[in-house]
Every structure is written in C-alpha cells, then in structure tokens.
Design a protein around this motif. Structure first.
Motif, PDB file in Angstrom:
ATOM      1  N   ASN A  59       0.922  -1.238   0.026  1.00  0.00           N
ATOM      2  CA  ASN A  59      -0.111   0.013  -0.022  1.00  0.00           C
ATOM      3  C   ASN A  59       0.961   1.411   0.007  1.00  0.00           C
ATOM      4  OD1 ASN A  59      -2.458  -1.269  -0.026  1.00  0.00           O
ATOM      5  ND2 ASN A  59      -2.875  -0.985   2.102  1.00  0.00           N
TER       6      ASN A  59
ATOM      7  N   TYR B 193       0.223   3.590  -2.812  1.00  0.00           N
ATOM      8  CA  TYR B 193      -0.343   5.185  -2.651  1.00  0.00           C
ATOM      9  C   TYR B 193       0.589   6.343  -2.598  1.00  0.00           C
ATOM     10  CZ  TYR B 193      -4.573   2.330  -2.493  1.00  0.00           C
ATOM     11  OH  TYR B 193      -5.486   1.262  -2.506  1.00  0.00           O
TER      12      TYR B 193
ATOM     13  N   ASP C 154       4.927   6.332   4.788  1.00  0.00           N
ATOM     14  CA  ASP C 154       5.187   6.523   3.361  1.00  0.00           C
ATOM     15  C   ASP C 154       4.999   8.136   3.318  1.00  0.00           C
ATOM     16  OD1 ASP C 154       2.477   7.072   2.487  1.00  0.00           O
ATOM     17  OD2 ASP C 154       1.927   5.093   3.160  1.00  0.00           O
TER      18      ASP C 154
ATOM     19  N   ARG D  12     -12.672   1.155   0.202  1.00  0.00           N
ATOM     20  CA  ARG D  12     -11.610   1.937  -0.455  1.00  0.00           C
ATOM     21  C   ARG D  12     -11.997   3.477  -0.542  1.00  0.00           C
ATOM     22  NH1 ARG D  12      -9.565   0.619  -5.870  1.00  0.00           N
ATOM     23  NH2 ARG D  12      -7.597   0.739  -4.664  1.00  0.00           N
TER      24      ARG D  12
ATOM     25  N   LEU E 201      -6.123  -4.012   4.253  1.00  0.00           N
ATOM     26  CA  LEU E 201      -5.957  -3.456   5.475  1.00  0.00           C
ATOM     27  C   LEU E 201      -6.975  -4.257   6.356  1.00  0.00           C
ATOM     28  CD1 LEU E 201      -5.842   0.424   5.220  1.00  0.00           C
ATOM     29  CD2 LEU E 201      -4.049  -1.210   6.031  1.00  0.00           C
TER      30      LEU E 201
HETATM   31  P1  ADP Z   1      -6.941  -1.736  -1.580  1.00  0.00           P
HETATM   32  O1  ADP Z   1      -5.289  -0.949  -1.376  1.00  0.00           O
HETATM   33  O2  ADP Z   1      -6.913  -2.984  -2.178  1.00  0.00           O
HETATM   34  O3  ADP Z   1      -7.654  -0.858  -1.826  1.00  0.00           O
HETATM   35  P2  ADP Z   1      -6.484  -1.894   1.408  1.00  0.00           P
HETATM   36  O4  ADP Z   1      -7.408  -2.614   2.397  1.00  0.00           O
HETATM   37  O5  ADP Z   1      -5.223  -2.361   1.288  1.00  0.00           O
HETATM   38  O6  ADP Z   1      -7.295  -2.092  -0.054  1.00  0.00           O
HETATM   39  O7  ADP Z   1      -6.864  -0.263   1.617  1.00  0.00           O
HETATM   40  C1  ADP Z   1      -8.051   0.303   1.564  1.00  0.00           C
HETATM   41  C2  ADP Z   1      -7.936   1.921   1.460  1.00  0.00           C
HETATM   42  O8  ADP Z   1      -7.226   2.518   2.109  1.00  0.00           O
HETATM   43  C3  ADP Z   1      -7.343   2.043   0.185  1.00  0.00           C
HETATM   44  O9  ADP Z   1      -8.239   1.891  -1.007  1.00  0.00           O
HETATM   45  C4  ADP Z   1      -6.791   3.459   0.113  1.00  0.00           C
HETATM   46  O10 ADP Z   1      -7.757   4.166  -0.168  1.00  0.00           O
HETATM   47  C5  ADP Z   1      -6.353   3.507   1.650  1.00  0.00           C
HETATM   48  N1  ADP Z   1      -4.843   3.363   1.831  1.00  0.00           N
HETATM   49  C6  ADP Z   1      -4.437   2.209   2.218  1.00  0.00           C
HETATM   50  N2  ADP Z   1      -3.306   2.378   2.790  1.00  0.00           N
HETATM   51  C7  ADP Z   1      -2.756   3.723   2.145  1.00  0.00           C
HETATM   52  C8  ADP Z   1      -1.620   4.368   2.241  1.00  0.00           C
HETATM   53  N3  ADP Z   1      -0.590   3.907   2.777  1.00  0.00           N
HETATM   54  N4  ADP Z   1      -1.854   5.679   1.887  1.00  0.00           N
HETATM   55  C9  ADP Z   1      -2.881   6.185   1.472  1.00  0.00           C
HETATM   56  N5  ADP Z   1      -4.048   5.367   1.345  1.00  0.00           N
HETATM   57  C10 ADP Z   1      -4.009   4.143   1.813  1.00  0.00           C
END
Ligand code: ADP
Length: 424
Positions: free
Chosen positions: A327, A331, A355, A374, A390
């Motif tokens: 992630n 992101y 990050d 998301r 997550l």
């Molecule tokens: P995915 O990445 O497959 O959409 P996740 O459960 O890993 O699913 O993450 C859920 C949401 O959290 C993501 O769609 C994103 O919007 C946000 N997110 C997760 N990690 C980050 C990050 N490091 N920086 C910014 N947004 C993040």
C-alpha cells in the motif's frame, strides 16, 4: 431499492414521526393543564368549605369574600380572621380533601395576622397521621385569639398530577419505542445498502482486474502461436516475459482474494512458530526494492526493538507486512520514500510503516480497516485494489491480541503502527 426511494421514505417517515411527537407533546401538555386546573379547583372548593365550617364552629357570622388565594402553583392561603385551632383545622382539611378525592400529602401552616409569623405548622402524609401527638400539642396552647390565616402547601403536586396521567405516559412510551424501532430499521436499511454497493464495487473491480491480464495473456499467446516467431527470438522473449508478468499479477490478485477466504473467522488457523520480525522485515524490503527503485523511490529500515522474536504464523504475519508495504508504494504516486521501523513497547514490539504518499482523510480513518472499503476520492480509483488488504492486517494483528492504528493526513503521507505483544 434505489437511493432516491430510500431518501423519500426516510423524509416521509421523519416528517410523520416529528408530526406524531409534536401532537403527542401538545396533547400531553393539554392533559397536564387540565389535570392541574381540576386539582386547583378542587383545592379551592375544599379550602372554601373548610373556612365556612370553621366559621360556623366558631359561631362567626361574618361572610368572607374569596378567602382562598393561590399564591403559587402548589401553595394556597386562606384568610379567616378568626381563631384557628390546629387539631380542628387538620381534621377539617383531611375531611374535605378526602371528600374531593384529593389523596395527597400536604403541609399546613397557621399564621398570626398581626405579627405575620408562623404559629403552627404540620406535615400530613396520607399514609400516617400522628393524631394523639397533635392533640396533646394543640391542647396545651392558647388559641383563643382572632386574626389567623392559614396556608396549605402541596410538595408532591407535580408527581400527583403525573400519576393521574398514566395513560398519557403509557402512550408516550409506546411512541418512544416506535421511534427507537424506526431508527434501528433505517440504520439497518442504510447499512445493507452500503454493503450491497460495496459488494457491487468489489465485483466490478475484481472482474476488471482479472480481465486485463487474461486478455493480455491471450493476445501474447496468439503472437507466440505464429510459426514465424521462431525467427524473432527477441520478440518471442518479450512476449514470454509479458505472459510471465501478467501471470504474476493474476497470482497476486488471486492471493489477495484467497487471503480474505482464509481469514473468515472459523477458518483462521494460526501456527505458533518463532519468527524473527527483523529478519522478516529485511526479507520483505528486499522483495520490494526493485519496484521502489523503478519508481525512483527509497525504502529504509530502522530496527530498534530489543526483543523481536514473535511466536506466530509466519505466512500471515509476512502477508500483513507485505500488504502495508505494498500500500505504501501503491499510494505514493511519486518517488516513494518508505521507512519501516521497530521499537520496544511494554512487553511487545511496535512496527511502523511510514510513507510520503497521498495520505488518508480524517473521515476515512474510521472505515479504512473495514472489508471492501476503498477511499472514494481523488486519484485513488486509478490505483487498483479490492479494499481487503487492511482488513486482513487488522484481523491478523487482533488475532494475536495486538492493535493496528493509523496516523495520517490527506496529502501528508501515512503511518501504520502495529503493536504486537510478544508473550502470548
Ligand atoms: P486496497 O489497497 O486493495 O484498496 P486496502 O484494504 O489495502 O485495499 O486499503 C483500503 C484503502 O485504504 C485503499 O483503497 C486506500 O484508499 C487506503 N490506503 C491504504 N493504505 C494507504 C496508504 N499507505 N496511503 C494512502 N491510502 C491508503
């Protein structure tokens, strides 16, 4: 049910509920006022009769005009200008209140008109009376004196009236239950609607994610099936590489969906082997180095925990770590700067993945760990994902009595902090 219909239903229901509540308040207030008026009238009549009878007993011929006055909501005074004997007054008050169906505690006070001071007072409870004591007290006093007035105070008037309004209290409680039930139903409808939207998104997402590599593989395979390709080894290699890359992509996606299936509560079977967390981090960082370099980024580690042997399931713990690093890269649209650090905390280890990416808005903080969630704004839609990563991290960490928390602001990067107790 579409959003518009749900909105219309909610608006109608809220309007009718507000109308119902307003009508109920109006009627309850009216009923209270009516009960109060009846009470006041009855007290008025009872006190007037007491005065008349007192005068009659005292053989006083005078006619008093409006002797009873209501001073406040629960206090009445009666001017009699004659001798008022406490025992007699109390007996008469009780008799006339009972006649008028006023079964309520009261306090009476006898005043001296000339000095305007209290001469006698007593509290009468409808349950118990100290007749003998009062008789003894009042007989020992000198009462043969004109110019008295007395006051009657009802300390429990509000409760008494409320008790008379049983049916109204009952109907108000029913309305309250209806409102609670209604709010609960609306809440469920909204939750179900959100869930079905999320599921639809997920299915669209997954179809799209699988379709692209499948069609690329199919096209590449077609090219490879062409007999002439044998004479172009460089092209052949390129297409084989494309198939391999797309296959890896597909595998990653299938793994993500399978992660979801494995963590479904009943199926979560965790091993308990010794894991060197620092080694696990170093290995994961290595596997991401190439990707980070491609994006001209940097990934650093800062491993300061003193105790870093964790007893748990290596596959799940490394998957969780993998999701967080993945992630962090995904992101961070430009040159990712990722830092992974560990530090000791209480009896455990704290792992944080930081990050410099797009960050997460305050509103999304609460939902970010929910399955399929998301963040629905900005460029996020351009970044592929299922909203499962997550949720997986949270489920695994919590299975080991740990916690995962997020520190992030939109546009200012994100830090995910995991705390894992080392002694199970
Ligand atoms: P995915 O990445 O497959 O959409 P996740 O459960 O890993 O699913 O993450 C859920 C949401 O959290 C993501 O769609 C994103 O919007 C946000 N997110 C997760 N990690 C980050 C990050 N490091 N920086 C910014 N947004 C993040």
């Amino acid at each position: 049910m579409n959003t518009k219909t749900i909105r219309i239903i909610i608006v109608f229901a809220v309007v009718s509920l507000v109308g119902m509540i307003a009508t109920q308040i109006f009627w309850v207030k009216n009923a209270y006022n009516l009960e109060e008026k009846q009470f006041n009238d009855r007290v008025h009549l009872a006190l007037t009769n007491v005065t008349r009878e007192l005068l009659k007993i005292n053989k006083d011929e005078s006619v008093l005009m409006n002797p009873v006055k209501q001073v406040s909501s629960n206090y009445f005074t009666t001017i009699i200008n004659d001798t008022v004997h406490p025992y007699l007054l109390e007996t008469l008050l009780k008799k006339h209140f009972t006649n008028r169906n006023l079964n309520i505690d009261f306090e009476y006070v006898i005043y001296d008109c000339f000095t305007d001071s209290v001469v006698f007072g007593n509290y009468i409870s409808i349950e118990e009376t100290d007749k003998d004591e009062l008789q003894a007290v009042s007989y020992n006093m000198e009462w043969d004196k004109d110019g008295h007035y007395f006051g009657v105070y009802f300390p429990t008037k509000q409760t008494y009236i409320m008790n008379k309004m049983g049916i109204w209290i009952f109907s108000s409680s029913i309305i309250l239950i209806i409102i609670m039930f209604f709010s609960y139903t609306i809440n469920i409808i909204l939750k179900q609607k959100r869930l079905s939207e999320i599921k639809n998104d997920f299915i669209n997402n997954i179809t799209h994610e699988f379709k692209t590599p499948i069609s690329t593989i199919s096209l590449s395979a077609e090219v490879l099936l062409n007999p002439d390709i044998i004479n172009q080894p460089e092209r052949l290699k390129n297409y084989a590489k494309i198939i391999q890359d797309e296959n890896n992509r597909l595998k990653n996606q299938v793994d993500k969906v399978l992660q979801l299936a494995t963590i479904e509560r009943d199926k979560l079977k965790l091993e308990n082997e010794a894991i060197d967390i620092h080694q696990l981090i170093t290995e994961s960082v290595k596997s991401f180095e190439l990707l980070v370099n491609q994006k001209e980024g940097i990934i650093t580690t800062n491993l300061n925990a003193t105790n870093f042997i964790f007893y748990g399931d290596k596959v799940h713990i490394s998957n969780a770590l993998y999701n967080l690093i993945d992630n962090a890269i995904k992101y961070s649209p430009e040159k990712p700067e990722i830092s992974i650090s560990t530090s000791p905390y209480k009896d455990g280890i704290e792992i944080s993945v930081r990050d410099n990416g797009i960050g997460i808005s305050d509103e999304a903080h609460k939902q970010i760990f929910e399955k399929f969630y998301r963040e629905p704004t900005g460029n996020v839609h351009n970044i592929k994902g299922f909203g499962l990563g997550l949720n997986y991290v949270k489920t695994i960490v919590e299975a080991y009595n740990g916690t995962v928390r997020l520190v992030s602001k939109k546009g200012e990067g994100s830090t995910f902090i995991i705390k894992l107790p080392l002694k199970m």
